[in-house]
Write a protein that holds these residues in place. Structure first.
Motif, PDB file in Angstrom:
ATOM      1  N   ARG A 156     -10.066  -0.226  -0.333  1.00  0.00           N
ATOM      2  CA  ARG A 156     -10.190   0.626   0.839  1.00  0.00           C
ATOM      3  C   ARG A 156     -11.668   0.951   1.070  1.00  0.00           C
ATOM      4  O   ARG A 156     -12.462   0.987   0.122  1.00  0.00           O
TER       5      ARG A 156
ATOM      6  N   TYR B   3      -4.417  -7.579   3.880  1.00  0.00           N
ATOM      7  CA  TYR B   3      -4.812  -6.176   3.754  1.00  0.00           C
ATOM      8  C   TYR B   3      -4.415  -5.596   2.396  1.00  0.00           C
ATOM      9  O   TYR B   3      -5.115  -4.755   1.838  1.00  0.00           O
TER      10      TYR B   3
ATOM     11  N   LYS C 130       0.845  -1.184   0.000  1.00  0.00           N
ATOM     12  CA  LYS C 130       0.000   0.000   0.000  1.00  0.00           C
ATOM     13  C   LYS C 130       0.882   1.236   0.000  1.00  0.00           C
ATOM     14  O   LYS C 130       2.039   1.224   0.363  1.00  0.00           O
TER      15      LYS C 130
ATOM     16  N   GLU D 203      -7.746   2.586   8.777  1.00  0.00           N
ATOM     17  CA  GLU D 203      -6.393   2.036   8.817  1.00  0.00           C
ATOM     18  C   GLU D 203      -5.692   2.396  10.126  1.00  0.00           C
ATOM     19  O   GLU D 203      -5.039   1.553  10.744  1.00  0.00           O
TER      20      GLU D 203
ATOM     21  N   SER E 239     -11.228   5.828   5.088  1.00  0.00           N
ATOM     22  CA  SER E 239     -10.097   4.931   4.820  1.00  0.00           C
ATOM     23  C   SER E 239      -8.929   5.218   5.756  1.00  0.00           C
ATOM     24  O   SER E 239      -8.330   4.293   6.319  1.00  0.00           O
TER      25      SER E 239
END
Length: 219
Positions: A93, A88, A11, A139, A135
Motif C-alpha cells: 500500500r 492489486y 485485501k 484505493e 492508502s
C-alpha cells in the motif's frame, strides 16, 4: 460498477491477507514497453477501458543518470475486475512505500508522462495529504476510476500517488485543461469519493505550466 464486491480476499482493513510484494526490479521500463491490448477471458467482468500500472522511484541527480522514462517500471496490465485484483493484491500500500516512490495508473496506451500525446494539452488535480491518509484515498480513487464514477469518458487519463517525506500527493490527469466543465466535475468527484478533510489542499495545474517551471527536465 462496484469493484469492491469482486474482491476475492486479497485485501482487508489491515492487509493481513495480502500476498508477498512484487519484485519491482524484474519489471520493464517505459522505453521498452508496447501498449498491446489484453485478451479478456469470457467469464471475467470487463472494464470499460484497459489500464496499465507503473512504479517509479525518484533518485537524486548526483547519484543517477537514469532518465524519467527509464525509471518508470511497468507492473502489469488489466482489463477486467478479476485481472485488477490479481495485480492489486500483490502490491504494497502507498503508506508502506519509502519516500520518493510513485504508483501510476493510466489507461492503456497513455504513458504517465506530461509529454505523452494524450497528456500534452491536459492538466492535473493535485491533492496534498497528511501522512496516514494516502492508502485509503488512493484505493477509493482507483476504484472510482475503474468503475467510471467520474463520468468524463476519455477525458480521464490516469492518476499518480506519490510518497514524500512530510506529505503524500495524489494527482488525477485529464486530456483537456481548457475544458472547465470536465475539470470541475473531476474536482467535485475527487472530493466526494475521497471524503477529503476540509483543510485538504487541492489545486489544478496544466502540464504546460508544470514543464515551464522545470529547470531542465522532469527526470
Amino acid at each position: 460498477m462496484d469493484l469492491a464486491r469482486y474482491d476475492s480476499g486479497s485485501k482487508n482493513d489491515d492487509d493481513s491477507h495480502r500476498d508477498d510484494d512484487m519484485d519491482l526490479n524484474d519489471i520493464q521500463s517505459a522505453d521498452r514497453v508496447i501498449a498491446t491490448p489484453l485478451t479478456i477471458p469470457p467469464d471475467h467482468h470487463k472494464l470499460q477501458y484497459q489500464y496499465w500500472l507503473w512504479f517509479s522511484k525518484r533518485w537524486k541527480a548526483k547519484v543517477s543518470t537514469v532518465t524519467y522514462d527509464q525509471n518508470l517500471k511497468l507492473i502489469g496490465k488489466f482489463g477486467s475486475v478479476e485481472q485488477f485484483w490479481a495485480i492489486y493484491g500483490h502490491l504494497v500500500r502507498p503508506s508502506e512505500l519509502p519516500s520518493q516512490c510513485d504508483f501510476h495508473l493510466f489507461k492503456l496506451g497513455i504513458k504517465p508522462m506530461w509529454e505523452d500525446e494524450a497528456n500534452s494539452k491536459g492538466g492535473q488535480w493535485i491533492v496534498r495529504l497528511k501522512k496516514g491518509l494516502v492508502s485509503r484515498c488512493w484505493e477509493n480513487l482507483i476504484l472510482a476510476m475503474l468503475g467510471e464514477q467520474f463520468m468524463v469518458g476519455d477525458e480521464l487519463c490516469g492518476s499518480v500517488v506519490s510518497t514524500r517525506l512530510k506529505e503524500d500527493i495524489i494527482t488525477v490527469w485529464n486530456r483537456t485543461a481548457s475544458d472547465i466543465s470536465t475539470t470541475t466535475r473531476i474536482r467535485d468527484t475527487l472530493r466526494r469519493i475521497m471524503n477529503l478533510p476540509p483543510n485538504t489542499s487541492l489545486e489544478y495545474k496544466t502540464h504546460n505550466d508544470i514543464l515551464k517551471h522545470l529547470p531542465v527536465s522532469h527526470s
